[in-house]
Design a protein around this motif. Structure first.
Motif, mmCIF file in Angstrom:
data_model
loop_
_atom_site.group_PDB
_atom_site.id
_atom_site.type_symbol
_atom_site.label_atom_id
_atom_site.label_comp_id
_atom_site.label_asym_id
_atom_site.label_seq_id
_atom_site.Cartn_x
_atom_site.Cartn_y
_atom_site.Cartn_z
ATOM 1 N N ARG B 31 -3.366 48.932 56.800
ATOM 2 C CA ARG B 31 -4.105 49.478 55.677
ATOM 3 C C ARG B 31 -5.460 48.793 55.518
ATOM 4 O O ARG B 31 -6.457 49.450 55.220
ATOM 5 C CB ARG B 31 -3.301 49.326 54.378
ATOM 6 N N LEU B 34 -8.174 41.422 55.408
ATOM 7 C CA LEU B 34 -8.866 40.602 54.419
ATOM 8 C C LEU B 34 -9.128 39.210 54.968
ATOM 9 O O LEU B 34 -8.346 38.694 55.763
ATOM 10 C CB LEU B 34 -8.032 40.484 53.133
ATOM 11 N N TYR B 36 -9.874 35.255 53.643
ATOM 12 C CA TYR B 36 -9.791 34.349 52.512
ATOM 13 C C TYR B 36 -10.294 32.969 52.931
ATOM 14 O O TYR B 36 -10.182 32.581 54.093
ATOM 15 C CB TYR B 36 -8.342 34.203 52.030
ATOM 16 N N PHE B 45 -10.716 35.073 47.774
ATOM 17 C CA PHE B 45 -11.058 36.287 48.497
ATOM 18 C C PHE B 45 -12.503 36.269 48.988
ATOM 19 O O PHE B 45 -13.411 35.885 48.252
ATOM 20 C CB PHE B 45 -10.832 37.478 47.565
ATOM 21 N N MET B 48 -12.780 42.436 52.218
ATOM 22 C CA MET B 48 -11.762 43.382 52.633
ATOM 23 C C MET B 48 -12.412 44.420 53.537
ATOM 24 O O MET B 48 -13.477 44.962 53.202
ATOM 25 C CB MET B 48 -11.112 44.096 51.453
ATOM 26 N N LEU B 88 -8.577 32.050 56.301
ATOM 27 C CA LEU B 88 -7.369 32.819 56.590
ATOM 28 C C LEU B 88 -7.699 34.293 56.761
ATOM 29 O O LEU B 88 -8.472 34.860 55.987
ATOM 30 C CB LEU B 88 -6.369 32.669 55.446
ATOM 31 N N GLU B 92 -3.006 43.821 55.756
ATOM 32 C CA GLU B 92 -2.107 44.549 54.866
ATOM 33 C C GLU B 92 -1.354 45.600 55.685
ATOM 34 O O GLU B 92 -1.960 46.517 56.242
ATOM 35 C CB GLU B 92 -2.884 45.219 53.742
ATOM 36 N N GLY B 94 1.557 48.017 54.948
ATOM 37 C CA GLY B 94 2.404 48.429 53.848
ATOM 38 C C GLY B 94 1.715 48.015 52.566
ATOM 39 O O GLY B 94 0.918 47.068 52.546
ATOM 40 N N PHE B 95 2.037 48.668 51.504
ATOM 41 C CA PHE B 95 1.286 48.493 50.267
ATOM 42 C C PHE B 95 1.420 47.092 49.722
ATOM 43 O O PHE B 95 2.488 46.644 49.340
ATOM 44 C CB PHE B 95 1.771 49.502 49.227
ATOM 45 N N ASN B 96 0.295 46.369 49.713
ATOM 46 C CA ASN B 96 0.235 45.017 49.162
ATOM 47 C C ASN B 96 1.175 44.038 49.853
ATOM 48 O O ASN B 96 1.566 43.039 49.262
ATOM 49 C CB ASN B 96 0.534 45.035 47.657
ATOM 50 N N LYS B 97 1.546 44.305 51.085
ATOM 51 C CA LYS B 97 2.340 43.376 51.880
ATOM 52 C C LYS B 97 1.434 42.842 52.979
ATOM 53 O O LYS B 97 0.974 43.612 53.823
ATOM 54 C CB LYS B 97 3.546 44.068 52.488
ATOM 55 N N PHE B 98 1.191 41.541 52.951
ATOM 56 C CA PHE B 98 0.185 40.961 53.819
ATOM 57 C C PHE B 98 0.790 39.997 54.827
ATOM 58 O O PHE B 98 1.633 39.167 54.486
ATOM 59 C CB PHE B 98 -0.862 40.224 52.984
ATOM 60 N N PHE B 100 -0.370 36.960 57.272
ATOM 61 C CA PHE B 100 -1.467 36.022 57.438
ATOM 62 C C PHE B 100 -1.423 35.371 58.811
ATOM 63 O O PHE B 100 -0.347 35.131 59.370
ATOM 64 C CB PHE B 100 -1.373 34.911 56.390
ATOM 65 N N GLY B 101 -2.613 35.057 59.323
ATOM 66 C CA GLY B 101 -2.693 34.194 60.486
ATOM 67 C C GLY B 101 -2.534 32.748 60.063
ATOM 68 O O GLY B 101 -2.413 32.442 58.873
#
Lengths: 115, 110
Positions: B31, B34, B36, B45, B48, B88, B92, B94-98, B100-101
């Motif tokens: 989706r 981002l 950070y 943040f 995006m 970082l 995303e 899925g909705f609001n599921k992130f 991270f590396g």
């Protein structure tokens, strides 16, 4: 406007104990996600709460559970603590619905040390 | 398995240098991506990105996404000691599921 607040900031537990971490989301946000960040690693998604229900879950065992209250605040519970649970636990909030920026607002975290 | 890989893991530069941080990803249901900045605890943040080839810019920082090659870069020009942090990358899925590396730790020396 208060941002995301978490408590406690630091805590020390021993193996086998249980812990509860708390999070109040940013004003106007109704979705709360929890992340575990081990030292030197990026945050890992634990689960997400919306409308008092667990909506999504990452690859974490059932020892990790949570709850969301009607005021959108949330708790993360970890049972039978292991040494490997030592980490920074981050709470992030976001507003539901479209359009949204997809941005997560993070709290300062709760640093858990398991001895 | 969804994954996000950042490189380099760490970087030491001197003030005034330009740095490029890399993020590659393999996720289903992409989706957004981002960036950070994490200095102590709470990540803050930066950008995006949702569309390929459109550069996002904020002061000395800029970022771009390539959805065909599945990567993004974050550039910081004229680095300052205040840029020292862990950067970082999060995708995303899925909705609001992130996802991270592991982050890139940047150390800018005076």
């Amino acid at each position: 406007d208060a941002g995301v607040t978490q408590s406690p900031t630091h805590l020390i537990k021993t193996r086998g104990q249980q812990v509860t971490l708390r999070c109040s989301p940013k004003s106007g946000h109704d979705t709360v996600s929890w992340y575990q960040q081990a030292l030197g690693q990026g945050p890992q998604f634990i689960f997400q709460y919306y409308e008092e229900e667990e909506r999504q879950r990452g690859n974490f065992p059932d020892r990790f559970s949570g709850h969301q209250f009607p005021n959108y605040s949330s708790e993360l519970n970890v049972n039978a603590l292991l040494l490997g649970d030592s980490a920074l636990y981050l709470c992030a909030s976001s507003p539901e619905g479209q359009p949204n920026t997809g941005e997560l607002f993070f709290g300062e975290g709760s640093r858990l040390t398991v001895l | 398995e969804d994954k996000v890989v950042q490189s380099p893991l760490s970087l030491v530069v001197h003030e005034g240098d330009t740095v490029t941080l890399n993020c590659s990803y393999e996720v289903t249901n992409f989706r957004s991506l981002l960036w950070y900045k994490q200095e102590k605890k709470a990540p803050t943040f930066l950008f995006m990105l949702t569309s390929s080839g459109i550069e996002k810019k904020s002061g000395r920082l800029s970022s771009i996404l390539d959805k065909k090659e599945l990567f993004s870069i974050l550039n910081i020009t004229a680095t300052q000691t205040g840029d020292s942090a862990v950067y970082l990358c999060a995708v995303e899925a899925g909705f609001n599921k992130f996802y991270f590396g592991s982050g890139t730790k940047l150390n800018v020396k005076p």
